[in-house]
Design an enzyme around this catalytic site. Structure first.
Site, short mmCIF file in Angstrom:
data_model
loop_
_atom_site.label_atom_id
_atom_site.label_comp_id
_atom_site.label_asym_id
_atom_site.label_seq_id
_atom_site.Cartn_x
_atom_site.Cartn_y
_atom_site.Cartn_z
N ASP A 1 -2.02 -8.29 -5.04
CA ASP A 1 -2.64 -6.91 -4.37
C ASP A 1 -2.44 -6.01 -5.36
O ASP A 1 -2.63 -5.93 -6.39
CB ASP A 1 -1.09 -6.49 -3.91
N LYS B 1 -12.69 -3.44 7.46
CA LYS B 1 -12.27 -4.62 6.36
C LYS B 1 -13.39 -5.79 6.08
O LYS B 1 -14.30 -5.75 6.51
CB LYS B 1 -11.20 -5.11 6.61
N HIS C 1 -8.03 -0.61 -0.74
CA HIS C 1 -7.27 -2.30 -0.90
C HIS C 1 -7.67 -3.40 -1.27
O HIS C 1 -8.43 -3.43 -0.35
CB HIS C 1 -6.88 -2.07 0.56
N CYS D 1 0.58 -1.55 -0.09
CA CYS D 1 0.13 -0.11 0.02
C CYS D 1 0.77 1.07 -0.17
O CYS D 1 0.47 1.95 -0.81
CB CYS D 1 -0.82 0.40 1.32
N GLN E 1 1.17 -11.18 -3.05
CA GLN E 1 0.25 -11.23 -3.01
C GLN E 1 -0.58 -10.40 -4.18
O GLN E 1 -0.12 -10.12 -4.58
CB GLN E 1 0.08 -10.21 -1.59
#
Length: 666
Positions: A401, A482, A528, A352, A399
């Site tokens: 991501d 989240k 995210h 991030c 990940q």
RNA sequence: GCCGACAUAGCUCAGCUGGUAGAGCACUUCACUCGUAAUGAAGGGGUCCCCGGUUCGAGUCCGGGUGUCGGCUCCA
């Protein structure tokens, strides 16, 4: 008084009648079998656990007049019934332990999924071995056989504390003191079985005789009250069932579950291995790499379809970046840090900050948003040694991501799309994923108003999606609430796979902006998201889910060609080349071995298809097809076999990495 | 990180109370050329996790370390 039974019939009983009276009034068999009474809550579905909601009453308790009740009897279908006897067994365990190990301090012993535990502080020098387990079990059996009633009594808190002080049971004293200060109660309940008296809310069955089958399973350390700064107690795990056959079946299931442990499968299938030179990091063998790369490729192609772009950002950053993001303050201990020329660097534990920084290096118009920026980023986290676990919890992982920078108006739609994307993935693998909504943690950045807003937006997105979810209070990240997507492994342990997080805080800390239609600077919102989570963990879950029998489209080697004798090798390679030309991953087992041997080895390797070729097949330009587990499926021309395999691959998903990589597997 | 257990050949495991290592599979070689889950024979292979201690002598006992396993805490 009267109560209503599940069949709708009303039953008149004398005033003050108990559950035992009710059962007896129906029949002596029922009276003997009855465990407890359940107050039926019509608003709750049948499978909801009344035990945890305090709707189970001891048989000795007076029935509430006019209630709708049910008699709980031994049944594997009935979670409440299992919890009752498991909780009983926990008390019997404590009774036996106190007898065998005088001076032991007891704490708590609840039923859990699949069993129960009890936490003890043993006198110095005691550590339990298998032989000790047998001794304790034998003592427990004596108490079960003795048919000791569970007797409930209500005791004023002062007296209760005094009793425990005298016995030196400090943990119980602390529990009662906390009950007083938290709930303001003035009395507590005790349950007695034999010589053992336990502070316990109940309920319990009438007697230890109701315990029909139990077993102690393992010991483990557990912090008192889950607090790492406090004493570590010894937790004894066990389980109990209504009969011996059920217990046996349960133990067998545990055994089977161990056989599908991804660590075992990974070694057996030649996918990956580990070495002490890099604890918490995986050495991927060619077949495992093939599988890994396929998932990465799948992710890439799905992202492209959904309007993502891919970036590459550095692994190593000056600590300045982590200070800006706030991770330095929260997670410094878990970042691998090194110093160079007087500057401090850290290996990225997440993407991030890098992505936020990258966004800030460019100029943005509202026309560019949403900017969906993905990276299969390699991460390193300094996880404590004791937390490492196969592929599930590692220090080095990749990940899937991505960070979506968008306007506030776009958030709802983007979050919804993330969830759709996630379930598009999970459906391909038949994963039963459960959804958790994690709200603001104690340690966080940002105002309460902001968190109200962020949580509200995610909750809205969840409602819109129609997904069932549970709420995890306080489990959010320090910068965002989240939506977490979890899967369980073969032993029922739950692991997070995906996550979608809504973040107003990092854009603020990185001072990110875009130019709006009004020609003014605005702050973007950052979403995210990782959907596979880490590919490592995803593969671990995948292996356990399929017990190593990967579907054809994922299998590292989809087909092995087995020549009957050396003289068939050339033809076998011809067949393999035809398979490869069709995009299938195929190998030849050209060892000078019997065909029985080659089949056995291919079966053990869980290779989906075996193509046996001998004189007859060579003459006919055919192959004898054998499916893993299914056996011989007859002879057919090469082209037809290829068609069949290709169709199976296509039906399951998309053909990903093609044939050439299969070479490594042979 | 904490509590406990474990660590012997590539893998799975034997090795009684201390007397300096063994099996099966795998691997190599030779013979066999095979029709749907193991062809046979021979052979190679071990700093018994590492460091220290006790002992005439340690795979075995003791201490420390590392790794793994089961939990706990943590998990951006």
């Amino acid at each position: 008084m009267q109560v209503t039974l599940p069949d709708g019939s009303a039953r008149e009983l004398p005033d003050g009648a108990t559950g035992a009276d009710l059962a007896a009034s129906i029949g002596p068999g029922l009276a003997r079998a009855a465990l407890a009474i359940r107050i039926v809550d019509e608003a709750r579905p049948h499978d909801a656990s009344a035990y945890d909601e305090g709707r189970i009453l001891d048989l000795a308790a007076p029935l509430p007049d006019g209630a709708r009740v049910e008699i709980v009897t031994p049944s594997d279908e009935d979670l409440d019934a299992l919890k009752l006897i498991r909780h009983d067994t926990a008390h019997v365990l404590a009774e036996a332990v106190l007898e065998l190990y005088p001076g032991t301090k007891v704490s708590i012993g609840p039923p859990i999924d699949d069993g129960f535990y009890y936490d003890f502080e043993f006198p110095d020098g005691v550590s339990l071995s298998d032989a000790d387990f047998e001794r304790i079990e034998a003592k427990m059996r004596e108490h079960v056989k003795a048919d000791e009633p569970f007797v409930r009594e209500e005791v004023p808190v002062g007296e209760a504390i005094e009793r425990y002080r005298e016995q030196g049971q400090d943990y119980k004293v602390e529990l009662i003191e906390d009950l007083i200060s938290n709930q303001g109660i003035d009395s507590v309940t005790f349950y007695t079985n034999g010589d053992f008296v336990d502070l316990c809310r109940g309920p319990h069955t009438p007697s230890t005789k109701r315990i029909k089958a139990f077993k102690l399973l393992s010991v483990a350390g557990a912090y008192w009250r889950g607090d790492a700064s406090r004493t570590m107690l010894t937790r004894v795990y066990g389980t109990a069932f209504h009969d011996k056959a059920d217990l046996e079946a349960h133990l067998e299931r545990l055994e089977e579950a161990r056989a599908r442990d991804h660590r075992k499968l990974g070694r057996e299938l030649g996918l990956f291995t580990w070495s002490p030179v890099s604890p918490g990091a995986t050495f991927w063998l060619p077949k495992g790499t093939q599988l890994f790369n396929q998932l990465v490729a799948l992710n890439r192609s799905m992202q492209v379809e959904r309007g993502y772009v891919e970036v590459k950002t550095p692994l190593l950053y000056e600590s300045e970046l982590w200070k800006t993001s706030g991770h330095w303050g929260k997670y410094r201990e878990n970042i691998f840090v090194s110093e160079y020329e007087g500057r401090e660097f850290g290996l990225k534990p997440m993407n991030c900050p890098g992505h936020a920084h990258l966004f800030g290096l460019e100029r943005w118009s509202y026309r560019d948003l949403p900017y969906r920026c993905a990276e299969p980023g390699l991460l390193h986290r300094r996880e404590p040694s004791g937390t490492l676990h196969g592929l599930m919890r590692v220090r080095h992982f990749i990940q899937d991501d991505a960070h979506i920078f968008c306007t506030e108006d776009q958030v709802a739609d983007e979050v919804g799309q993330c969830l759709d994307f996630a379930f598009d993935i999970y459906r391909m693998f038949d994963f039963p994923v459960h959804v958790e909504f994690s709200t603001r943690p104690e340690n966080r950045f940002g105002s309460d108003e902001l968190w109200d807003k962020m949580e509200g937006m995610l909750e809205q997105a969840l409602e819109t999606s129609g997904l069932d979810y549970t709420v995890n209070e306080g489990d959010g990240a320090f910068y965002a609430p989240k939506i977490d997507l979890h899967m369980t492994d073969s032993l029922g342990r739950s692991w997070q796979i995906g996550t979608v997080q809504l973040d107003y805080i990092l854009p603020e800390r990185f001072e990110l902006t875009y130019t709006g239609a009004d020609n003014a600077e605005h702050r973007p919102v950052m979403i995210h998201r990782a959907l596979f989570g880490s590919f490592e963990r995803f593969i671990g879950i995948l292996l356990e889910h399929y017990a190593g029998e990967l579907p054809l489209w994922l299998a590292p080697v989809q087909a092995t060609v087995l020549p009957l004798a050396d003289r068939h090798a050339d033809y076998a390679y011809e067949v393999r080349d035809a398979l490869k030309a069709a995009g299938l991953r195929a190998a030849v087992d050209d060892r000078t071995e019997s065909v029985g041997r080659k089949i056995r080895d291919a079966e053990l390797a869980k290779t989906p298809y075996m193509l046996v070729v001998g004189d007859r097949e060579r003459e006919a330009g055919a192959v004898a097809l054998r499916r893993h587990r299914e056996g011989d499926e007859g002879t057919l021309p090469i082209a037809e076999a290829i068609e069949r395999l290709a169709a199976e691959v296509a039906a399951r998903g998309r053909p990903l990495l093609g044939g050439p990589d299969a070479e490594v597997a042979a």
